[in-house]
Motif scaffolding. Sequence first.
Motif, short mmCIF file in Angstrom:
data_model
loop_
_atom_site.label_atom_id
_atom_site.label_comp_id
_atom_site.label_asym_id
_atom_site.label_seq_id
_atom_site.Cartn_x
_atom_site.Cartn_y
_atom_site.Cartn_z
N TYR A 169 1.53 -9.25 3.61
CA TYR A 169 0.26 -8.78 4.19
C TYR A 169 -0.93 -9.40 3.45
CZ TYR A 169 3.61 -5.09 5.50
OH TYR A 169 4.71 -4.39 5.92
N LEU A 170 -0.86 -9.39 2.12
CA LEU A 170 -1.94 -9.96 1.31
C LEU A 170 -2.07 -11.46 1.53
CD1 LEU A 170 -1.17 -7.94 -1.93
CD2 LEU A 170 -3.26 -7.71 -0.58
N ALA A 207 -3.51 -11.99 5.36
CA ALA A 207 -4.83 -11.45 5.68
C ALA A 207 -5.90 -11.89 4.68
CB ALA A 207 -4.77 -9.92 5.72
N THR A 260 -4.52 -3.98 0.00
CA THR A 260 -3.63 -4.09 1.15
C THR A 260 -4.18 -3.35 2.35
OG1 THR A 260 -1.77 -4.24 -0.41
CG2 THR A 260 -1.23 -3.85 1.90
N CYS A 272 -6.50 -5.38 4.21
CA CYS A 272 -5.82 -6.32 5.12
C CYS A 272 -5.80 -5.78 6.55
CB CYS A 272 -4.38 -6.57 4.66
SG CYS A 272 -4.24 -7.43 3.09
#
Length: 454
Positions: A88-89, A92, A375, A378
């Motif tokens: 995710y990091l 995004a 996160t 994100c």
Amino acid sequence: MPENLSQRTSQGRGLARQLGLFGTTMAVMGGIIGAGIFINPYLVAERVHTSALILSAWIAGGLIALLGGFIYAELAARLPVVGGQYAYLREALHPAVAFLYGWVLLLVIQTGGMAAVAVTFARYFLELTHWQVSASLIAASALALLTVINCLGVRAGSHVQSAMTMAAIAAIGMLEFFSFLRGGPSQIFWRPVLDQPMSMGLVFTFGAAMTPVLFAYGGWQTSSFLGGEVRDPKKTLPRGLLLGVLGVIAVYTSVNFVYVRALGPAGLAATMTPASSVMRELLGPRGGSLIAAGIAFSAFGFLGQSMLTAPRVYFAMAEDGIFFRGVAWIDPRTHVPVVAILLQGVWAIVIALTGTYAQVVNYVVAMDSLFFGLTAVCLLILRRRAANQSSAAIEYRVPGHPWTTLLFIAAEWIVVVSTFAHDPKRSLIGLVIAIAGLPAYYLWRAKNKGERGT
């Protein structure tokens, strides 16, 4: 991702798709309930000193976990890829941010969490055996033993993990049953509600009390791996998350009610093994030994299972060419990531030997909460991207977004600031380790580009 790990993951997912609402709820609870609830309450009582504030901290921690679970569930639906939070990091924000998370996971969060659970095991083990040795030495020995066992490929299945969860719940149930059956006068007093005037100082003090609470609630983020593994996830996962986290809130709040009722806020702050202290008060030495045995068993099993949860992130980093490929090596005989487990185990032993339990918790949560907040950011970014382009329908969405997401981010980062204020030394060590990952990232990336260029 190596083929044998990929195959095992697919097989696991095939089985997990049979999960209904009950199975999902139990999976969420099993991912959260561990050893922290049996030792962290004394840290909370050291930082806030009234019955109302102590119990409020445990309820607030559960609500934060619930919001986080919903956020990570939507992220998993939007990015159903290997690596979870790391992915995710990376997608995004930036690959460097994702690398720093994996770096900190290995050197702070995962290993520090393992060290803290090992110390919990050690304290209750010493309550049981009365050996005259330090808890740190017992914790390090337990970590060394489990590291060797896991490297040899002697691994327990999901049924053993369920047994560990049930052992922890059974210990709590036994404690609560005897407390209300044989407990003396209640030590809970609802006034005063606050232990200092309402101010920003109180907010940050409460935030510092939330540090051990959020450590105990750690594990809700594993819900992000359940998105594609349940029947009718659009309905089942949100309901399972809600029921699972509410169940944990009920368990954690009720057991802390028992602690405060039996010991009072001051008495709770004075004991590092509150469950044994309460049971000794209720049933004498045998009661203390009985629950110490149950908790030590639960903590040891939970620790053994937790050793294999982080390597999926190291695999993703190695596949991206920004980490030692050797760390992701899997033994062809045992199908175990030996190097990753050894690295985790050795560093966890170092942390267990060099810090007290409270320091380790501060060290872990400061960085964990920092990346939890990042996160959640994100999701804000991915939602905005989706609004500007056509995309497939998402199975479920965070209720109350963006306000609930912003509330979660604010809560996590208040805890970060509070933890730095309460224990700047340990928190700064974690931050320095994180920042040290930046040159490592750019070196690995340059090396990877050079190899591809040739």
